[in-house]
Design a protein around this motif. Structure first.
Motif, PDB file in Angstrom:
ATOM      1  N   VAL A  74      14.928   1.223  -4.363  1.00 30.11           N
ATOM      2  CA  VAL A  74      14.510   0.541  -5.583  1.00 30.11           C
ATOM      3  C   VAL A  74      13.299  -0.286  -5.192  1.00 30.11           C
ATOM      4  O   VAL A  74      13.369  -1.101  -4.273  1.00 30.11           O
ATOM      5  N   THR A  75      12.165  -0.060  -5.866  1.00 32.59           N
ATOM      6  CA  THR A  75      10.930  -0.716  -5.458  1.00 32.59           C
ATOM      7  C   THR A  75      10.097  -1.111  -6.660  1.00 32.59           C
ATOM      8  O   THR A  75      10.160  -0.471  -7.713  1.00 32.59           O
ATOM      9  N   THR A  76       9.311  -2.157  -6.491  1.00 33.38           N
ATOM     10  CA  THR A  76       8.376  -2.550  -7.532  1.00 33.38           C
ATOM     11  C   THR A  76       7.238  -1.540  -7.634  1.00 33.38           C
ATOM     12  O   THR A  76       6.952  -0.801  -6.689  1.00 33.38           O
ATOM     13  N   ALA A  84       0.868  -1.176   0.000  1.00 28.72           N
ATOM     14  CA  ALA A  84       0.000   0.000   0.000  1.00 28.72           C
ATOM     15  C   ALA A  84       0.903   1.224   0.000  1.00 28.72           C
ATOM     16  O   ALA A  84       1.311   1.713  -1.044  1.00 28.72           O
ATOM     17  N   GLN A  85       1.244   1.703   1.171  1.00 27.44           N
ATOM     18  CA  GLN A  85       2.153   2.839   1.320  1.00 27.44           C
ATOM     19  C   GLN A  85       3.187   2.424   2.358  1.00 27.44           C
ATOM     20  O   GLN A  85       3.060   2.725   3.535  1.00 27.44           O
ATOM     21  N   PRO A  86       4.216   1.711   1.939  1.00 29.09           N
ATOM     22  CA  PRO A  86       5.115   1.046   2.890  1.00 29.09           C
ATOM     23  C   PRO A  86       5.814   2.029   3.833  1.00 29.09           C
ATOM     24  O   PRO A  86       6.460   2.983   3.390  1.00 29.09           O
ATOM     25  N   ILE A 109      14.386   4.274  -7.900  1.00 28.34           N
ATOM     26  CA  ILE A 109      14.025   3.700  -9.193  1.00 28.34           C
ATOM     27  C   ILE A 109      12.894   2.707  -8.986  1.00 28.34           C
ATOM     28  O   ILE A 109      12.915   1.914  -8.029  1.00 28.34           O
ATOM     29  N   VAL A 110      11.904   2.730  -9.893  1.00 24.04           N
ATOM     30  CA  VAL A 110      10.752   1.836  -9.825  1.00 24.04           C
ATOM     31  C   VAL A 110      10.895   0.770 -10.905  1.00 24.04           C
ATOM     32  O   VAL A 110      11.227   1.072 -12.056  1.00 24.04           O
ATOM     33  N   ARG A 113       5.339   4.141  -6.522  1.00 20.35           N
ATOM     34  CA  ARG A 113       5.791   5.070  -7.558  1.00 20.35           C
ATOM     35  C   ARG A 113       5.575   6.516  -7.121  1.00 20.35           C
ATOM     36  O   ARG A 113       6.432   7.382  -7.347  1.00 20.35           O
ATOM     37  N   GLU A 114       4.421   6.786  -6.493  1.00 16.09           N
ATOM     38  CA  GLU A 114       4.149   8.139  -6.028  1.00 16.09           C
ATOM     39  C   GLU A 114       5.163   8.577  -4.976  1.00 16.09           C
ATOM     40  O   GLU A 114       5.621   9.721  -4.977  1.00 16.09           O
TER      41      GLU A 114
END
Length: 515
Positions: free
Chosen positions: A421-423, A405-407, A447-448, A429-430
């Motif tokens: 770096v996240t999926t 959700a919003q980690p 980076i996404v 992304r936001e």
């Protein structure tokens, strides 16, 4: 002063301002949602709380958190209580046998696309069976009649054996939630739309007091992923590539049931809270009323992380995945990415930081994969640790999750100026690239990547580990975004205002709360 973490099971019936209803997390599992709950209670020091912790099976369990002073009552609701689900066959009355057909039809309607109306009917039918209804239902001739009737209605082409055990689990859970003694509170606040959401919906129906929902991740989406990855389920209907085959397999029954749980919770809740706008379309798709919806982002005290130093020039390049070792976190993709990275960066050090006991079989598979790839000198499983103690040595945080959700881990990393770096899941992304909450251009905080994309993860990690200037600039950008748009003060005030509003309306009838 906080109390030592040996507090579960007090069973106190003291009335509270807010009853928090949680599933599979606080206080027994550490991590993002549990940490948020711990923060929520401590941030609302003028209110009293009770907690109902819904668990899947027998203990023993131990709290991972110190008990807040304003948590005045704690209750554990075990969905698989062995005392209730014993295999003896209690005496069943003629009236209970006569009610069997009505109950089977009512539960079938609720499980297969129902909502608050069908749930009301189910609660009424369950109450009609009397106080020993669960044991009588699951361990008597009535059980056989019910399971056959519901099988014929819900999934007549599926494996009956698989359906029987799914039925026993689903109906047993429904009955346990329906018969659990409700704690007294001015408002009931569930932290997911599953069994926790069903209990808060029942509280709204039976007490007329407000039910609230805060969804971190979308419950139905996460359960769908879990079910698709489940090793204990096998598909017994060959549907080929058809997308409109009306036949239900047992996996479909589970997914539909969880969708019905969520629909019921949305319809019962006077306030439906998401962490970001991107989750709201999925809530609306299952019947959430737009007028009851709002967004309250997670917040963090960024100043408390400001003094954490960044790694020195001589520090071994270190990355970390922070989260429980479970399939939904896709730890195996992280491990595979390290295998690709170590060829170009042999000194790389990777930490997997989080509990390892949620899915022991998956943890064993991850350890075996590390050994098979010869990564034992590169990858370390730390278990549950205090993340802030490791942050001075971490260059980069990596999330390979299938769903988020919003980690909180991204907010914590940003507050410490650690890029990520996240999926591309949830709000990630936001958080990394900015969104509607940004005040002016800030720049990317990392980076996404796509999900299940070890090559992309490896490429992104290598890029940032080998470019100090870019990595440090991204860390500063993420810190700026977090400190501007995701503050602990804003989140605290939002919940303070919400609780003040709903507790003042505690005498409202359910007709006003549930349309």
């Amino acid at each position: 002063m906080s109390k030592a973490p040996s507090w579960p099971g007090d069973g106190a019936r003291t009335a509270s301002d807010v009853c928090l209803i949680v599933e599979g997390c606080y206080p027994f599992v550490s991590g993002g949602v549990s940490s948020w709950l711990n923060w929520l209670m401590r941030s609302q020091g003028d209110l009293t709380f009770s907690v109902v912790a819904i668990t899947a099976g027998p203990g023993p369990r131990h709290a991972r958190y110190e008990r807040p002073d304003n948590l005045i009552a704690f209750h554990e609701l075990n969905l698989s209580d062995p005392a209730v689900l014993a295999t003896h066959s209690p005496k069943v009355t003629d009236r209970q046998l006569a009610d069997c057909g009505r109950l089977a039809d009512t539960l079938s309607r609720f499980i297969a696309g129902g909502g608050i109306a069908e749930y009301r009917e189910a609660l009424s039918a369950i109450r009609a069976l009397g106080p020993s209804s669960l044991a009588a239902l699951l361990n008597s001739p009535m059980a056989w009649q019910m399971v056959q009737r519901m099988y014929a209605t819900l999934a007549p082409q599926a494996s009956f054996l698989q359906f029987f055990w799914a039925w026993r689990s689903l109906v047993g859970g429904l009955f346990t939630v329906a018969t659990f003694p409700l704690p007294e509170a001015k408002a009931y606040h569930s932290i997911s739309a599953g069994y926790a959401g069903l209990l808060s919906a029942r509280a709204a129906i039976e007490t007329g007091r407000p039910a609230l929902l805060t969804e971190h991740g979308i419950y139905t989406n996460e359960r769908r992923i879990d079910l698709m990855l489940a090793r204990w389920l096998s598909d017994t209907i060959e549907k080929g590539y058809s997308i409109d085959d009306p036949r239900r397999d047992v996996r479909d029954v589970w997914i539909e049931a969880f969708s019905s749980f969520a629909r019921c919770c949305y319809q019962a809740s006077s306030h439906i809270i998401a962490l970001f706008q991107g989750n709201q379309p999925m809530q609306r798709a299952l019947g959430a009323d737009r007028e009851r919806m709002r967004v309250i982002p997670n917040g963090i005290d960024a100043a408390s992380y400001a003094a954490i130093p960044r790694p020195g020039a001589a520090q071994r390049p270190t990355i970390a995945l922070i989260g429980r070792v479970a399939p939904i976190k896709d730890v195996k993709t992280f491990i595979s990415a390290i295998d690709r990275i170590r060829g170009a960066l042999p000194e790389v050090h990777a930490l997997i930081m989080g509990p390892t006991d949620e899915d022991p079989a998956y943890f064993d598979e991850c350890r075996d994969l590390v050994s098979e790839l010869g990564l034992d000198e590169h990858i370390e499983f730390t278990g549950s640790v205090r993340v802030a103690d490791y942050m001075p040595f971490i260059h980069l945080i990596v999330l390979t999750s299938l769903s988020e959700a919003q980690p909180l881990v991204l907010l914590e990393a940003g507050a410490a100026a650690i890029p990520c770096v996240t999926t591309d899941v949830g709000c990630c992304r936001e958080l990394i690239e900015g969104g509607c909450n940004d005040e002016g251009p800030i720049g990317a905080g990392g980076i996404v990547t796509d999900v299940i994309a070890a090559d992309q993860v490896a490429e992104a990690v290598l890029r940032l580990l080998t470019n100090d200037a870019e990595r440090e600039a991204m860390g500063r950008a993420l810190r700026t975004r977090v400190s501007r748009s995701y503050t602990e003060k804003a989140a605290r005030n939002a919940y303070s205002d919400l609780y003040a509003a709903v507790t003042a309306q505690q005498t409202a009838s359910i007709g006003e709360a549930v349309q």
